[in-house]
Scaffold this motif. Sequence first.
Motif, PDB file in Angstrom:
ATOM      1  N   MET A 152       0.838  -1.185   0.000  1.00 35.89           N
ATOM      2  CA  MET A 152       0.000   0.000   0.000  1.00 35.89           C
ATOM      3  C   MET A 152       0.877   1.239   0.000  1.00 35.89           C
ATOM      4  SD  MET A 152      -2.983   0.989   2.722  1.00 35.89           S
ATOM      5  CE  MET A 152      -1.778   1.158   4.031  1.00 35.89           C
ATOM      6  N   ASP A 153       0.551   2.237  -0.821  1.00 35.81           N
ATOM      7  CA  ASP A 153       1.431   3.381  -0.973  1.00 35.81           C
ATOM      8  C   ASP A 153       0.827   4.680  -0.458  1.00 35.81           C
ATOM      9  OD1 ASP A 153      -0.506   3.657  -2.869  1.00 35.81           O
ATOM     10  OD2 ASP A 153       0.850   3.825  -4.576  1.00 35.81           O
ATOM     11  N   ILE A 154      -0.143   4.592   0.429  1.00 39.49           N
ATOM     12  CA  ILE A 154      -0.675   5.799   1.047  1.00 39.49           C
ATOM     13  C   ILE A 154       0.232   6.155   2.213  1.00 39.49           C
ATOM     14  CG2 ILE A 154      -2.659   6.885   2.147  1.00 39.49           C
ATOM     15  CD1 ILE A 154      -4.437   4.798   0.804  1.00 39.49           C
ATOM     16  N   ASN A 155       1.017   7.214   2.071  1.00 38.37           N
ATOM     17  CA  ASN A 155       1.987   7.573   3.089  1.00 38.37           C
ATOM     18  C   ASN A 155       1.358   8.167   4.341  1.00 38.37           C
ATOM     19  OD1 ASN A 155       4.335   6.737   1.745  1.00 38.37           O
ATOM     20  ND2 ASN A 155       4.397   8.627   0.547  1.00 38.37           N
ATOM     21  N   GLU A 156       0.286   8.911   4.155  1.00 37.35           N
ATOM     22  CA  GLU A 156      -0.304   9.629   5.277  1.00 37.35           C
ATOM     23  C   GLU A 156      -1.326   8.746   5.996  1.00 37.35           C
ATOM     24  OE1 GLU A 156      -1.484  13.260   3.417  1.00 37.35           O
ATOM     25  OE2 GLU A 156       0.543  14.057   3.446  1.00 37.35           O
ATOM     26  N   ARG A 157      -0.786   7.881   6.836  1.00 34.07           N
ATOM     27  CA  ARG A 157      -1.605   6.952   7.631  1.00 34.07           C
ATOM     28  C   ARG A 157      -1.482   7.364   9.090  1.00 34.07           C
ATOM     29  NH1 ARG A 157       0.737   1.300   5.665  1.00 34.07           N
ATOM     30  NH2 ARG A 157       2.456   2.476   4.743  1.00 34.07           N
ATOM     31  N   ILE A 158      -2.575   7.824   9.674  1.00 32.51           N
ATOM     32  CA  ILE A 158      -2.546   8.416  11.012  1.00 32.51           C
ATOM     33  C   ILE A 158      -3.406   7.606  11.977  1.00 32.51           C
ATOM     34  CG2 ILE A 158      -2.949  10.502  12.356  1.00 32.51           C
ATOM     35  CD1 ILE A 158      -2.884  12.066   9.710  1.00 32.51           C
ATOM     36  N   GLU A 206      -2.329  -6.130   2.636  1.00 34.57           N
ATOM     37  CA  GLU A 206      -2.784  -6.712   1.370  1.00 34.57           C
ATOM     38  C   GLU A 206      -4.177  -6.205   1.007  1.00 34.57           C
ATOM     39  OE1 GLU A 206      -3.504 -11.084  -0.766  1.00 34.57           O
ATOM     40  OE2 GLU A 206      -2.724 -10.979   1.287  1.00 34.57           O
ATOM     41  N   ASN A 207      -5.069  -6.146   1.987  1.00 34.89           N
ATOM     42  CA  ASN A 207      -6.441  -5.695   1.710  1.00 34.89           C
ATOM     43  C   ASN A 207      -6.493  -4.222   1.336  1.00 34.89           C
ATOM     44  OD1 ASN A 207      -7.957  -8.069   2.045  1.00 34.89           O
ATOM     45  ND2 ASN A 207      -7.876  -7.883   4.275  1.00 34.89           N
ATOM     46  N   LEU A 208      -5.629  -3.418   1.943  1.00 34.40           N
ATOM     47  CA  LEU A 208      -5.670  -1.978   1.652  1.00 34.40           C
ATOM     48  C   LEU A 208      -5.164  -1.652   0.252  1.00 34.40           C
ATOM     49  CD1 LEU A 208      -6.630   0.508   3.310  1.00 34.40           C
ATOM     50  CD2 LEU A 208      -6.587  -1.670   4.527  1.00 34.40           C
ATOM     51  N   THR A 209      -4.514  -2.609  -0.419  1.00 27.71           N
ATOM     52  CA  THR A 209      -4.124  -2.356  -1.811  1.00 27.71           C
ATOM     53  C   THR A 209      -5.369  -2.155  -2.676  1.00 27.71           C
ATOM     54  OG1 THR A 209      -4.049  -4.732  -2.301  1.00 27.71           O
ATOM     55  CG2 THR A 209      -1.992  -3.683  -1.604  1.00 27.71           C
ATOM     56  N   LEU A 210      -6.513  -2.683  -2.226  1.00 32.39           N
ATOM     57  CA  LEU A 210      -7.761  -2.487  -2.961  1.00 32.39           C
ATOM     58  C   LEU A 210      -8.199  -1.024  -2.955  1.00 32.39           C
ATOM     59  CD1 LEU A 210      -9.797  -5.550  -1.590  1.00 32.39           C
ATOM     60  CD2 LEU A 210      -8.646  -5.374  -3.798  1.00 32.39           C
ATOM     61  N   PHE A 211      -7.718  -0.270  -1.948  1.00 40.63           N
ATOM     62  CA  PHE A 211      -8.142   1.120  -1.800  1.00 40.63           C
ATOM     63  C   PHE A 211      -7.018   2.120  -2.088  1.00 40.63           C
ATOM     64  CE2 PHE A 211     -10.565  -1.515   1.164  1.00 40.63           C
ATOM     65  CZ  PHE A 211     -11.874  -1.144   0.888  1.00 40.63           C
ATOM     66  N   ALA A 212      -5.818   1.627  -2.353  1.00 39.57           N
ATOM     67  CA  ALA A 212      -4.618   2.475  -2.367  1.00 39.57           C
ATOM     68  C   ALA A 212      -4.715   3.663  -3.321  1.00 39.57           C
ATOM     69  CB  ALA A 212      -3.392   1.635  -2.696  1.00 39.57           C
TER      70      ALA A 212
END
Length: 258
Positions: free
Chosen positions: A1-7, A109-115
Motif C-alpha cells: 500500500m502506498d498511502i503515506n499519510e496513515r494516522i 494486502e487488503n488496503l491495496t484495494l483502496f490504495a
Amino acid sequence: MDINERITLTNQKGGIGKTTLATNLARGLAARGKRVLFVDFDVQGNAGYALNKFVLPKAVSSFDLISRKLNPDEFDEADLSLLTVIPADPRLADCGTMDIKTAVNCYEENLTLFADKFDMIILDTPPTLSNTMMIALLVSRYVLIPIEVETFSLLGLQSLLATINNTKRYAADLKILGLVLNQVCYNKPRHINELKNIRSKLGELVFKSVIANRDSIAEAQKLQCDLKDLKKRAARKAVGEFELFCDEVIEKLQVEDR
C-alpha cells in the motif's frame, strides 16, 4: 500500500475525546478535498455512529481487514466518497489471540484495494493497550495523541510513549505527529496553569491548536451531523478550533513529507 499519510489516533486512557477528535479531523480533511479512509478499530464503534452516513453500505468491517482476504466484489466503488468509513466489529474484542504479524500482513494486502482511491487513512483505536492498538500502530506512519489537562491523563502519557517507542522496533518509520490538548475548560484555572506546564515540558511536540470542552461537540455526534450544521455560537467556536487543528495537521504532514 502506498498511502503515506496513515494516522492513528490513540491513547491508553478512555474518556479523553479521542474518537471525537478523530471523526472531526476526518470531516475537516475531507472538506479540504482530501480523500479520507476512516478505519474504526475501537470495538465500541462510536466513530461509525458519528460518521454513519459515510459508512460503507456492505458488510466489510475493520475486523475483516485484519482477518481475511477481501474480495473486490465485496464493496462497490460507487459507494466510496471523499470520506469513507470502514466500521468497527464486535469480533475485534477477540483479537487478543490473533497473531499480530499475520494481521498486519492481511491489512496491508487488503488496503491495496483502496490504495489509489484515497490520499490518507485515519485509524481510531481502543483506549487500552491491546493487539488491536498494536496492529493500528504497526500499519501507520504517524500517531496523534489526544490528551486532557488532567493529572491521570498526563501520568498515562509516559506509558503510551513507551509503547510507541517499543513499536518503533518493528515499524521504524512510525512518528509521533504531536499531542493535541483536548476537552480543555478555559474557566478552570488549573487547566490554564496545566496548559502552560505541558507546553513548557513538551515543547513543539504539543499542537498549537487547542480543542475546548463544548456541549455542541457532543450534540453534533449524537445527531450524527457536522458541527457546521448546528446554528449555535458554541458550535461556531468549536468549528473554528477544529479548523485550526486540521490546518495544523496538514502543515505538519507537509513538513514531514519534504
